[in-house]
Design an enzyme around this catalytic site. Structure first.
Site, PDB file in Angstrom:
ATOM      1  N   GLY A   1       9.506  -8.241  -3.393  1.00  0.00           N
ATOM      2  CA  GLY A   1       9.589  -9.577  -2.780  1.00  0.00           C
ATOM      3  C   GLY A   1      10.298  -9.534  -1.434  1.00  0.00           C
TER       4      GLY A   1
ATOM      5  N   GLU B   1       0.861  -1.197   0.000  1.00  0.00           N
ATOM      6  CA  GLU B   1       0.000   0.000   0.000  1.00  0.00           C
ATOM      7  C   GLU B   1       0.888   1.234   0.000  1.00  0.00           C
ATOM      8  OE1 GLU B   1      -2.681  -0.237   3.302  1.00  0.00           O
ATOM      9  OE2 GLU B   1      -3.628  -2.066   2.509  1.00  0.00           O
TER      10      GLU B   1
ATOM     11  N   GLN C   1      43.434  -6.590 -19.948  1.00  0.00           N
ATOM     12  CA  GLN C   1      43.473  -7.403 -18.725  1.00  0.00           C
ATOM     13  C   GLN C   1      42.289  -7.079 -17.802  1.00  0.00           C
ATOM     14  OE1 GLN C   1      46.274  -6.695 -15.483  1.00  0.00           O
ATOM     15  NE2 GLN C   1      46.966  -8.793 -15.697  1.00  0.00           N
TER      16      GLN C   1
ATOM     17  N   THR D   1      12.727  -6.368   0.678  1.00  0.00           N
ATOM     18  CA  THR D   1      13.977  -5.658   0.341  1.00  0.00           C
ATOM     19  C   THR D   1      15.190  -6.389   0.938  1.00  0.00           C
ATOM     20  OG1 THR D   1      13.929  -4.317   2.349  1.00  0.00           O
ATOM     21  CG2 THR D   1      12.763  -3.421   0.424  1.00  0.00           C
TER      22      THR D   1
ATOM     23  N   GLU E   1       8.382 -17.844  -3.061  1.00  0.00           N
ATOM     24  CA  GLU E   1       8.418 -16.565  -3.782  1.00  0.00           C
ATOM     25  C   GLU E   1       9.864 -16.076  -3.880  1.00  0.00           C
ATOM     26  OE1 GLU E   1       5.668 -13.655  -2.337  1.00  0.00           O
ATOM     27  OE2 GLU E   1       6.597 -12.036  -3.495  1.00  0.00           O
ATOM     28  N   ARG E   2      10.610 -16.212  -2.785  1.00  0.00           N
ATOM     29  CA  ARG E   2      12.001 -15.712  -2.780  1.00  0.00           C
ATOM     30  C   ARG E   2      12.905 -16.616  -3.606  1.00  0.00           C
ATOM     31  NH1 ARG E   2      11.031 -13.216   3.131  1.00  0.00           N
ATOM     32  NH2 ARG E   2       9.988 -11.406   2.227  1.00  0.00           N
TER      33      ARG E   2
ATOM     34  N   GLN F   1      29.216  -1.415 -17.883  1.00  0.00           N
ATOM     35  CA  GLN F   1      30.486  -0.680 -18.020  1.00  0.00           C
ATOM     36  C   GLN F   1      31.308  -1.252 -19.178  1.00  0.00           C
ATOM     37  OE1 GLN F   1      30.890   1.922 -16.185  1.00  0.00           O
ATOM     38  NE2 GLN F   1      32.956   2.514 -16.786  1.00  0.00           N
TER      39      GLN F   1
HETATM   40  C1  LIG Z   1       8.201  -3.465 -10.015  1.00  0.00           C
HETATM   41  C2  LIG Z   1       7.563  -3.808  -8.705  1.00  0.00           C
HETATM   42  C3  LIG Z   1       6.580  -4.796  -8.648  1.00  0.00           C
HETATM   43  C4  LIG Z   1       5.937  -5.079  -7.444  1.00  0.00           C
HETATM   44  N1  LIG Z   1       4.922  -5.996  -7.418  1.00  0.00           N
HETATM   45  C5  LIG Z   1       4.199  -6.152  -6.277  1.00  0.00           C
HETATM   46  C6  LIG Z   1       3.040  -6.995  -6.265  1.00  0.00           C
HETATM   47  O1  LIG Z   1       2.695  -7.635  -7.261  1.00  0.00           O
HETATM   48  N2  LIG Z   1       2.305  -7.065  -5.131  1.00  0.00           N
HETATM   49  C7  LIG Z   1       2.650  -6.373  -3.992  1.00  0.00           C
HETATM   50  O2  LIG Z   1       1.943  -6.485  -3.007  1.00  0.00           O
HETATM   51  N3  LIG Z   1       3.741  -5.578  -3.970  1.00  0.00           N
HETATM   52  C8  LIG Z   1       4.509  -5.435  -5.086  1.00  0.00           C
HETATM   53  N4  LIG Z   1       5.622  -4.612  -5.081  1.00  0.00           N
HETATM   54  C9  LIG Z   1       5.928  -3.860  -3.865  1.00  0.00           C
HETATM   55  C10 LIG Z   1       7.166  -4.331  -3.148  1.00  0.00           C
HETATM   56  O3  LIG Z   1       6.938  -5.584  -2.551  1.00  0.00           O
HETATM   57  C11 LIG Z   1       7.537  -3.230  -2.138  1.00  0.00           C
HETATM   58  O4  LIG Z   1       7.994  -2.114  -2.889  1.00  0.00           O
HETATM   59  C12 LIG Z   1       8.603  -3.679  -1.162  1.00  0.00           C
HETATM   60  O5  LIG Z   1       8.114  -4.666  -0.295  1.00  0.00           O
HETATM   61  C13 LIG Z   1       9.136  -2.497  -0.329  1.00  0.00           C
HETATM   62  O6  LIG Z   1       8.100  -1.768   0.252  1.00  0.00           O
HETATM   63  P1  LIG Z   1       8.047  -0.166   0.082  1.00  0.00           P
HETATM   64  O7  LIG Z   1       8.200   0.144  -1.355  1.00  0.00           O
HETATM   65  O8  LIG Z   1       6.847   0.320   0.775  1.00  0.00           O
HETATM   66  O9  LIG Z   1       9.362   0.344   0.807  1.00  0.00           O
HETATM   67  P2  LIG Z   1       9.499   0.686   2.370  1.00  0.00           P
HETATM   68  O10 LIG Z   1       8.984  -0.437   3.166  1.00  0.00           O
HETATM   69  O11 LIG Z   1       8.946   2.043   2.608  1.00  0.00           O
HETATM   70  O12 LIG Z   1      11.081   0.742   2.516  1.00  0.00           O
HETATM   71  C14 LIG Z   1      11.874   1.896   2.200  1.00  0.00           C
HETATM   72  C15 LIG Z   1      13.304   1.595   2.652  1.00  0.00           C
HETATM   73  O13 LIG Z   1      13.320   1.373   4.059  1.00  0.00           O
HETATM   74  C16 LIG Z   1      13.920   0.131   4.332  1.00  0.00           C
HETATM   75  N5  LIG Z   1      13.313  -0.507   5.506  1.00  0.00           N
HETATM   76  C17 LIG Z   1      12.000  -0.740   5.760  1.00  0.00           C
HETATM   77  N6  LIG Z   1      11.852  -1.401   6.908  1.00  0.00           N
HETATM   78  C18 LIG Z   1      13.103  -1.605   7.395  1.00  0.00           C
HETATM   79  C19 LIG Z   1      13.624  -2.231   8.557  1.00  0.00           C
HETATM   80  N7  LIG Z   1      12.825  -2.843   9.453  1.00  0.00           N
HETATM   81  N8  LIG Z   1      14.958  -2.234   8.754  1.00  0.00           N
HETATM   82  C20 LIG Z   1      15.790  -1.653   7.846  1.00  0.00           C
HETATM   83  N9  LIG Z   1      15.363  -1.051   6.736  1.00  0.00           N
HETATM   84  C21 LIG Z   1      14.040  -1.023   6.512  1.00  0.00           C
HETATM   85  C22 LIG Z   1      13.670  -0.709   3.097  1.00  0.00           C
HETATM   86  O14 LIG Z   1      14.590  -1.790   3.017  1.00  0.00           O
HETATM   87  C23 LIG Z   1      13.876   0.319   2.002  1.00  0.00           C
HETATM   88  O15 LIG Z   1      15.234   0.476   1.753  1.00  0.00           O
HETATM   89  C24 LIG Z   1       6.304  -4.364  -6.264  1.00  0.00           C
HETATM   90  C25 LIG Z   1       7.328  -3.403  -6.317  1.00  0.00           C
HETATM   91  C26 LIG Z   1       7.942  -3.120  -7.514  1.00  0.00           C
HETATM   92  C27 LIG Z   1       9.026  -2.066  -7.537  1.00  0.00           C
END
Ligand SMILES: Cc1cc2nc3c(=O)[nH]c(=O)nc-3n(C[C@H](O)[C@H](O)[C@H](O)COP(=O)(O)OP(=O)(O)OC[C@H]3O[C@@H](n4cnc5c(N)ncnc54)[C@H](O)[C@@H]3O)c2cc1C
Length: 381
Positions: free
Chosen positions: A364, A128, A280, A366, A243-244, A337
């Site tokens: 999937g 969301e 190289q 981060t 998934e992962r 590169q």
């Molecule tokens: C091309 C694409 C396709 C996608 N498809 C789907 C889909 O089909 N269905 C779906 O539901 N989602 C989908 N997503 C969403 C994706 O799963 C999320 O973008 C992802 O889980 C990260 O959530 P966020 O974007 O809200 O980032 P945030 O959660 O806001 O994170 C922002 C930053 O904060 C860091 N962070 C957050 N929490 C912590 C913590 N506890 N400790 C340290 N660092 C933290 C994160 O690692 C990141 O670097 C998709 C995303 C993309 C880009």
């Protein structure tokens, strides 16, 4: 290259037909789909007719009842061709398993044959605008009202968002219960009150329709609940290792493919009276990438073997996801590169792979969330 030991003759035959299908029915249309921002609905049906979708769905629900390797092979062939558009793996290896694992008999009979045939396209909507990594904090609600749930909320970044006929939506059925209030609800694409927002403009994966979804008093019968009310978060977590692993399989193949493209290019391209490959620096970079590719393949294949036995744990899957996507990113940067300016041109597959795969470290789960999972386990008493 070390010999891979996972595949039977049946798998090898399947790979040959998957490769042909990708070469003939996907690769030639991919550039147009990138311009369209989505793939055609027909290619889903063709993939279904060819037996390439949801290969592990049991025969009684229209599938082939195959093992995970069939889906992995199809995924590898798509990655090898650099065709990132069709999000088949999400449909086949992520959504269909939710329905197989948690669906009622009625849900399985209704949806699985359609998903196998490519007659219905599936998506999963968890993220969301205010909650991605922190899924327990989603705001979309599904509130019971008589025999129905009434769903309100918004989702973002949803793959297959424009094309999906079936969406597995993570909702709060009890908004005050944190993660224990999350449930999975099936929402059909033609429900009143459901609407699709923009097809989001992305850096890569341009042929994939990644969208916002809106739910405005969407009424679905309670029979659309997938699994047990309040167990949605747990159900999501249970399916995450596969998934992962899917992301790791794709990444390992993309590393090998980037290397092949770069070997070919650097052998042909000349500078200072010799091929780029003769410097190289180039040879050493290619040697590093080759070693990374072989090691990543060995580890990912080992994870696949464990998964086939039902033994892939969430921590190992997190390591596979994190390491494969991080290594892939380093490799792609080196390969771009070595291509010089051409590496930055969209018509070159290395450029598209670089743009496409930046998201692998984010979607999937981060890299940082993977590190949380791994370190929590490492430091547990
Ligand atoms: C091309 C694409 C396709 C996608 N498809 C789907 C889909 O089909 N269905 C779906 O539901 N989602 C989908 N997503 C969403 C994706 O799963 C999320 O973008 C992802 O889980 C990260 O959530 P966020 O974007 O809200 O980032 P945030 O959660 O806001 O994170 C922002 C930053 O904060 C860091 N962070 C957050 N929490 C912590 C913590 N506890 N400790 C340290 N660092 C933290 C994160 O690692 C990141 O670097 C998709 C995303 C993309 C880009």
């Amino acid at each position: 290259m070390m010999q891979r030991e996972l595949f039977s003759e049946e798998h090898n035959l399947f790979r040959a037909s998957a490769r042909r299908f990708v070469e003939e029915r996907i690769a030639p249309f991919h550039a147009q789909w990138e311009k369209d921002g989505q793939v055609s609905r027909e290619v889903w049906q063709e993939a279904g007719e060819g037996g390439f979708l949801c290969c592990s769905v049991p025969e009684e629900y229209g599938g082939a009842g195959g093992d995970f390797l069939f889906g992995a092979i199809f995924l590898e062939e798509l990655a090898r061709a650099g065709t990132s558009g069709p999000s088949f793996h999400l449909h086949s290896e992520i959504v269909a398993p939710y329905i197989t694992a948690y669906g009622t008999e009625e849900q399985k009979k209704h949806w699985l044959p359609k998903l196998v045939k490519g007659e219905a396209i599936a998506a999963v909507a968890m993220s969301e605008p205010g909650a991605g990594s922190d899924l327990q904090n989603i705001r979309t609600t599904a509130i019971a009202d008589g025999d129905d749930y009434v769903i309100n909320g918004q989702k973002v970044f949803i793959s297959n968002g424009q094309l999906a006929d079936l969406i597995v939506v993570a909702c709060k059925t009890d908004p005050n219960a944190g993660g224990k209030g999350v449930s999975l609800v099936l929402v059909e694409g033609d429900r009143e009150g459901f609407s699709r927002g923009r097809n989001l403009e992305k850096v890569g994966y341009k042929a994939q329709d990644t969208s916002e979804l809106f739910f405005n008093d969407v009424r679905v019968p309670k029979s659309n609940l997938l699994g047990v009310e309040g167990r949605g978060f747990k159900q999501l977590m249970q399916q995450l290792p596969q998934e992962r692993l899917v992301i790791a399989v794709r990444s390992a193949t993309s590393i090998e493919t980037a290397l092949e493209w770069t070997v070919e290019y650097t052998k042909e391209r000349k500078a200072f009276g010799q091929s780029i490959a003769e410097f190289q620096n180039t040879r050493f970079k290619l040697a590093e990438i080759k070693s990374k590719a072989v090691m990543m393949r060995a580890f990912v294949d080992r994870c696949i073997a464990a998964h086939l036995k039902g033994e892939l744990d969430s921590v190992t899957a997190a390591m596979a996801k994190m390491q494969s996507t991080e290594v892939l990113w380093d490799v792609l940067d080196d390969c771009v590169q070595l291509h010089g300016g051409y590496g930055y041109m969209w018509e070159y597959p290395i450029c598209r792979a670089w743009a496409d795969n930046r998201m692998a470290r984010i979607a999937g789960g981060t890299t940082e969330i993977m590190k949380e999972i791994i370190s929590r386990d490492l430091l547990a008493d």
